[in-house]
Design an enzyme around this catalytic site. Structure first.
Site, PDB file in Angstrom:
ATOM      1  N   GLU A   1      27.019  16.404 -22.172  1.00 29.61           N
ATOM      2  CA  GLU A   1      25.437  16.833 -22.441  1.00 29.61           C
ATOM      3  C   GLU A   1      25.196  18.355 -21.876  1.00 29.61           C
ATOM      4  O   GLU A   1      25.311  18.396 -20.720  1.00 29.61           O
ATOM      5  CB  GLU A   1      24.422  15.710 -21.907  1.00 29.61           C
ATOM      6  CG  GLU A   1      23.026  16.145 -22.181  1.00 29.61           C
ATOM      7  CD  GLU A   1      22.164  15.104 -21.745  1.00 29.61           C
ATOM      8  OE1 GLU A   1      22.354  14.322 -21.258  1.00 29.61           O
ATOM      9  OE2 GLU A   1      21.051  14.859 -22.495  1.00 29.61           O
TER      10      GLU A   1
ATOM     11  N   GLU B   1      24.387  15.935 -26.946  1.00 33.27           N
ATOM     12  CA  GLU B   1      24.926  15.106 -25.993  1.00 33.27           C
ATOM     13  C   GLU B   1      25.981  13.902 -26.871  1.00 33.27           C
ATOM     14  O   GLU B   1      25.519  12.694 -26.835  1.00 33.27           O
ATOM     15  CB  GLU B   1      23.943  14.129 -25.338  1.00 33.27           C
ATOM     16  CG  GLU B   1      22.543  13.743 -25.744  1.00 33.27           C
ATOM     17  CD  GLU B   1      21.709  13.150 -24.944  1.00 33.27           C
ATOM     18  OE1 GLU B   1      22.165  12.175 -24.106  1.00 33.27           O
ATOM     19  OE2 GLU B   1      20.657  13.458 -24.749  1.00 33.27           O
TER      20      GLU B   1
ATOM     21  N   HIS C   1      22.134   3.171 -20.173  1.00 33.42           N
ATOM     22  CA  HIS C   1      21.190   3.495 -19.126  1.00 33.42           C
ATOM     23  C   HIS C   1      21.700   2.725 -17.723  1.00 33.42           C
ATOM     24  O   HIS C   1      20.808   1.834 -17.200  1.00 33.42           O
ATOM     25  CB  HIS C   1      19.842   2.954 -19.578  1.00 33.42           C
ATOM     26  CG  HIS C   1      19.453   3.973 -20.773  1.00 33.42           C
ATOM     27  ND1 HIS C   1      18.577   3.687 -21.824  1.00 33.42           N
ATOM     28  CD2 HIS C   1      19.882   5.311 -21.050  1.00 33.42           C
ATOM     29  CE1 HIS C   1      18.115   4.441 -22.515  1.00 33.42           C
ATOM     30  NE2 HIS C   1      19.037   5.618 -22.313  1.00 33.42           N
TER      31      HIS C   1
ATOM     32  N   ASP D   1       0.653  -1.184   0.145  1.00 39.44           N
ATOM     33  CA  ASP D   1       0.035  -0.028   0.009  1.00 39.44           C
ATOM     34  C   ASP D   1       0.722   1.301  -0.128  1.00 39.44           C
ATOM     35  O   ASP D   1       0.620   2.311   0.470  1.00 39.44           O
ATOM     36  CB  ASP D   1      -0.926  -0.042   1.097  1.00 39.44           C
ATOM     37  CG  ASP D   1      -0.363  -0.215   2.418  1.00 39.44           C
ATOM     38  OD1 ASP D   1       0.808  -0.364   2.511  1.00 39.44           O
ATOM     39  OD2 ASP D   1      -0.726  -0.171   3.545  1.00 39.44           O
TER      40      ASP D   1
ATOM     41  N   ASP E   1      18.777  18.036 -17.974  1.00 36.05           N
ATOM     42  CA  ASP E   1      19.433  16.515 -18.446  1.00 36.05           C
ATOM     43  C   ASP E   1      20.854  17.063 -18.972  1.00 36.05           C
ATOM     44  O   ASP E   1      21.358  17.306 -20.032  1.00 36.05           O
ATOM     45  CB  ASP E   1      18.608  16.244 -19.652  1.00 36.05           C
ATOM     46  CG  ASP E   1      19.084  14.882 -20.194  1.00 36.05           C
ATOM     47  OD1 ASP E   1      20.074  14.070 -19.603  1.00 36.05           O
ATOM     48  OD2 ASP E   1      18.443  14.272 -21.333  1.00 36.05           O
TER      49      ASP E   1
ATOM     50  N   HIS F   1      17.991  15.244 -28.215  1.00 37.52           N
ATOM     51  CA  HIS F   1      16.322  15.089 -28.044  1.00 37.52           C
ATOM     52  C   HIS F   1      15.671  16.290 -27.693  1.00 37.52           C
ATOM     53  O   HIS F   1      16.296  17.252 -26.917  1.00 37.52           O
ATOM     54  CB  HIS F   1      16.030  13.887 -27.444  1.00 37.52           C
ATOM     55  CG  HIS F   1      16.630  13.873 -25.822  1.00 37.52           C
ATOM     56  ND1 HIS F   1      15.914  14.467 -24.856  1.00 37.52           N
ATOM     57  CD2 HIS F   1      17.763  13.383 -25.441  1.00 37.52           C
ATOM     58  CE1 HIS F   1      16.768  14.347 -23.841  1.00 37.52           C
ATOM     59  NE2 HIS F   1      17.667  13.764 -24.113  1.00 37.52           N
TER      60      HIS F   1
ATOM     61  N   ASP G   1      25.063  11.303 -15.600  1.00 33.34           N
ATOM     62  CA  ASP G   1      23.800  11.816 -16.289  1.00 33.34           C
ATOM     63  C   ASP G   1      22.873  11.890 -15.304  1.00 33.34           C
ATOM     64  O   ASP G   1      22.272  11.028 -14.987  1.00 33.34           O
ATOM     65  CB  ASP G   1      23.684  10.900 -17.607  1.00 33.34           C
ATOM     66  CG  ASP G   1      22.648  11.397 -18.491  1.00 33.34           C
ATOM     67  OD1 ASP G   1      21.829  12.358 -18.172  1.00 33.34           O
ATOM     68  OD2 ASP G   1      22.585  10.943 -19.660  1.00 33.34           O
TER      69      ASP G   1
ATOM     70  N   HIS H   1      23.752   5.962 -30.156  1.00 34.93           N
ATOM     71  CA  HIS H   1      22.813   7.053 -29.959  1.00 34.93           C
ATOM     72  C   HIS H   1      22.753   7.960 -30.815  1.00 34.93           C
ATOM     73  O   HIS H   1      23.636   8.536 -31.429  1.00 34.93           O
ATOM     74  CB  HIS H   1      22.706   7.161 -28.488  1.00 34.93           C
ATOM     75  CG  HIS H   1      23.784   8.175 -27.891  1.00 34.93           C
ATOM     76  ND1 HIS H   1      23.928   9.462 -28.013  1.00 34.93           N
ATOM     77  CD2 HIS H   1      24.800   7.595 -26.901  1.00 34.93           C
ATOM     78  CE1 HIS H   1      24.957   9.679 -27.429  1.00 34.93           C
ATOM     79  NE2 HIS H   1      25.430   8.423 -26.593  1.00 34.93           N
TER      80      HIS H   1
ATOM     81  N   HIS I   1      12.617  13.349 -22.356  1.00 39.82           N
ATOM     82  CA  HIS I   1      12.627  12.933 -23.922  1.00 39.82           C
ATOM     83  C   HIS I   1      11.275  13.555 -24.452  1.00 39.82           C
ATOM     84  O   HIS I   1      10.397  12.721 -24.345  1.00 39.82           O
ATOM     85  CB  HIS I   1      12.498  11.366 -24.353  1.00 39.82           C
ATOM     86  CG  HIS I   1      13.997  10.839 -23.739  1.00 39.82           C
ATOM     87  ND1 HIS I   1      14.200   9.725 -23.711  1.00 39.82           N
ATOM     88  CD2 HIS I   1      15.303  11.597 -23.858  1.00 39.82           C
ATOM     89  CE1 HIS I   1      15.490   9.465 -23.203  1.00 39.82           C
ATOM     90  NE2 HIS I   1      16.092  10.536 -23.056  1.00 39.82           N
TER      91      HIS I   1
ATOM     92  N   TYR J   1      31.854   5.493 -26.574  1.00 40.82           N
ATOM     93  CA  TYR J   1      31.862   4.355 -25.657  1.00 40.82           C
ATOM     94  C   TYR J   1      32.692   3.298 -26.234  1.00 40.82           C
ATOM     95  O   TYR J   1      32.660   2.478 -27.084  1.00 40.82           O
ATOM     96  CB  TYR J   1      30.446   3.801 -25.312  1.00 40.82           C
ATOM     97  CG  TYR J   1      29.566   5.109 -25.273  1.00 40.82           C
ATOM     98  CD1 TYR J   1      29.224   5.847 -23.789  1.00 40.82           C
ATOM     99  CD2 TYR J   1      28.990   5.627 -26.275  1.00 40.82           C
ATOM    100  CE1 TYR J   1      28.489   6.831 -23.601  1.00 40.82           C
ATOM    101  CE2 TYR J   1      28.078   6.781 -26.072  1.00 40.82           C
ATOM    102  CZ  TYR J   1      27.929   7.218 -24.971  1.00 40.82           C
ATOM    103  OH  TYR J   1      27.169   8.479 -24.749  1.00 40.82           O
TER     104      TYR J   1
ATOM    105  N   ARG K   1      30.418  11.232 -22.217  1.00 45.80           N
ATOM    106  CA  ARG K   1      29.336  11.850 -23.103  1.00 45.80           C
ATOM    107  C   ARG K   1      29.356  13.181 -22.195  1.00 45.80           C
ATOM    108  O   ARG K   1      29.708  13.303 -21.138  1.00 45.80           O
ATOM    109  CB  ARG K   1      28.036  11.060 -22.487  1.00 45.80           C
ATOM    110  CG  ARG K   1      26.897  11.698 -23.247  1.00 45.80           C
ATOM    111  CD  ARG K   1      25.679  10.916 -23.489  1.00 45.80           C
ATOM    112  NE  ARG K   1      25.093  10.429 -22.084  1.00 45.80           N
ATOM    113  CZ  ARG K   1      25.381   9.337 -21.637  1.00 45.80           C
ATOM    114  NH1 ARG K   1      25.621   8.151 -22.285  1.00 45.80           N
ATOM    115  NH2 ARG K   1      24.635   9.332 -20.488  1.00 45.80           N
TER     116      ARG K   1
HETATM  117  N1  GLY Z   1      19.236  11.155 -19.538  1.00 46.17           N
HETATM  118  C1  GLY Z   1      18.656  10.553 -20.543  1.00 46.17           C
HETATM  119  C2  GLY Z   1      19.245  11.199 -21.766  1.00 46.17           C
HETATM  120  O1  GLY Z   1      20.247  11.670 -21.771  1.00 46.17           O
HETATM  121  O2  GLY Z   1      18.665  11.176 -22.832  1.00 46.17           O
HETATM  122 MN    MN Z   2      21.172  12.735 -20.090  1.00 44.01          MN
HETATM  123 MN    MN Z   3      19.510  13.372 -22.860  1.00 42.95          MN
END
Ligand code: GLY
Ligand code: MN
Ligand code: MN
Length: 441
Positions: free
Chosen positions: A410, A387, A237, A44, A265, A348, A254, A344, A355, A391, A408
């Site tokens: 970003e 971003e 991820h 609950d 982000d 975005h 991230d 990737h 996203h 890798y 990365r």
């Molecule tokens: N943190 C998710 C992305 O960078 O898309």
């Molecule tokens: Mn990110």
């Molecule tokens: Mn992102």
């Protein structure tokens, strides 16, 4: 910049959004937009409540078990909110409710009803309308309800193409909130750099970031934070965040806050011990050069796809220099040889969702936007992430010194009349600036 601890959009902005949406609706139509519901975490207990972004966008109302109904009939527009009624007993246990009486004035809607009456009222509303707008596929119970009340004479239509297009362009007020989301997210990353030490656990650093978000009124992260030491950075991820951070490794973080419902982000990658090794520096500099070039190019009139092409070229040239890729630049690009190391997209849309919604392609000849291309021409008011990453998996066939390095970088930008504005530039990303900050801590 002042950091407000809580900030809201003016009610008028929600009123204007609804008015704008009405312009899209067919004559004699009804649109239903459901709120989120509480989600069970165990038995609950529930996860922290997060409102449905579409519902929030049109109401600014942060309670579960509600629905907004827009009615367009005979040239007249009416907004109705269905919500939980006041209930003193329930409110003692589970918290305050706005209630039916206060809702119209507080939210500037025409009328309010108990949520329990939604089905019967929709049935009577649908008797003489031609189109029902609904956001199908968001929640099964909502789809079932709509299925039960729908008659053959009513056309069921998706509202999202219109709503997404509206949400893609941020107002001045929204950009102000996103600037704060970016700024607070940046403070979280700066704290992480200051608190970084070999042998601390990844989750300890995560807690420092969340602490900083909370201190400035951003109660929740906008997605699960990634604190990835060493080769964990090659898992895109990675959110376990349960390993000790090793002396000599990089850490990829991230993380972004959600401020007044808007997402930040940010990713930064830096050395756990405060000093980049030579191979780490070499990979990092390629990604940094690509990111800086992308920041120059993401302006009105250009598109993400063409900028990514440039980013790919910078990376491929860099990887050839380091002996990670061999061959001719154009051939390697044509055969997508870089995909092993950059799998990737460049970025975005960013907004109420991390996203965020909005089509990535321009209209095709028949007026739709369903191509796979990311060729959407950038316009003033769009907000997006930038971003690029590289890798180098520990299993890849590359010179030994680069194995297990993941980088990365970003940032979040808003497209303006004069180029773009970086909302997250407060966190250092130049090698010297990062190393200086980590020495001073
Ligand atoms: N943190 C998710 C992305 O960078 O898309
Ligand atoms: Mn990110
Ligand atoms: Mn992102």
């Amino acid at each position: 910049m002042d950091l407000a601890y809580m900030a809201e959009l003016p009610t008028q902005e929600f009123v204007e959004r609804r008015a704008k949406l009405f312009e899209y609706l067919d004559e004699n139509s009804v649109a239903v937009i459901f709120s989120a519901t509480e989600q069970t975490r165990s038995k609950d207990t529930t996860y922290p409540f997060r409102q449905n972004s579409y519902f929030w966008y049109l109401t600014g109302f942060n309670e579960p078990d509600a629905a907004l109904v827009l009615i367009r009939k005979k040239g007249k527009n009416q907004t109705a909110l269905f919500l939980r009624p006041n209930d003193p007993e329930m409110e003692i246990w589970n918290g305050r409710r706005l209630g039916i009486e206060q809702a119209p004035n507080k939210l500037q809607i025409d009328c309010a009803f108990p949520i329990e009456t939604l089905k019967e009222q929709l049935i009577s509303l649908l008797a003489d309308i031609g189109t029902l707008y609904h956001l199908q596929g968001e929640r099964m119970q909502n789809d079932l309800l709509i299925g039960e009340i729908l008659s053959q004479s009513v056309k069921l239509t998706d509202l999202r193409p219109h709503l997404d297009e509206m949400r893609l362009f941020k107002s001045t007020n929204e950009i102000r909130l996103m600037q704060q989301a970016g700024q607070i997210s940046a403070l979280g990353h700066i704290r992480a750099m200051r608190e970084m030490r070999p042998n601390r656990f990844e989750y300890e650093i995560e807690s420092e970031i969340l602490h900083e978000f909370n201190r400035f009124g951003a109660r929740f992260p906008s997605y699960n934070s990634i604190v990835a030491g060493g080769e964990n950075a090659c898992i895109l991820h990675y959110t376990e965040n349960d390993r000790p951070l090793q002396d000599g490794d990089l850490v990829l973080i991230d993380a972004g806050c959600e401020f007044s419902m808007y997402a930040g982000d940010i990713t930064r990658t830096f050395p756990v011990n405060g000093k980049f090794s030579q191979p780490q520096r070499e990979i990092y500099e390629i990604v940094l050069a690509a990111q800086k070039r992308a920041l120059e190019l993401l302006v009105v009139g250009n598109n993400i796809q063409q900028v990514n092409d440039e980013v790919v070229r910078i990376k491929v040239e860099g990887l050839i220099r380091l002996g990670i890729l061999q061959g001719n630049v154009d051939d390697l690009i044509a055969h997508q040889a870089y995909r092993e190391f950059y799998m990737h997209g460049l970025g975005h849309w960013l907004g109420l969702d991390v996203h965020d919604v909005g089509s990535y392609c321009n209209k095709t000849q028949n007026g739709d936007r369903n191509s796979k291309k990311r060729d959407r021409t950038l316009e003033v008011g769009m907000v997006l992430t930038v971003e690029p990453g590289l890798y180098i998996s520990p299993n890849s066939n590359v010179p030994e010194q680069y194995k297990g390095i993941g980088v990365r970088i970003e940032d979040n930008i808003v497209i303006t009349e004069y180029g773009n504005k970086n909302l997250t530039c407060a966190v250092p990303k130049e090698i010297d600036d990062i190393e200086r900050l980590m020495v001073e801590r």
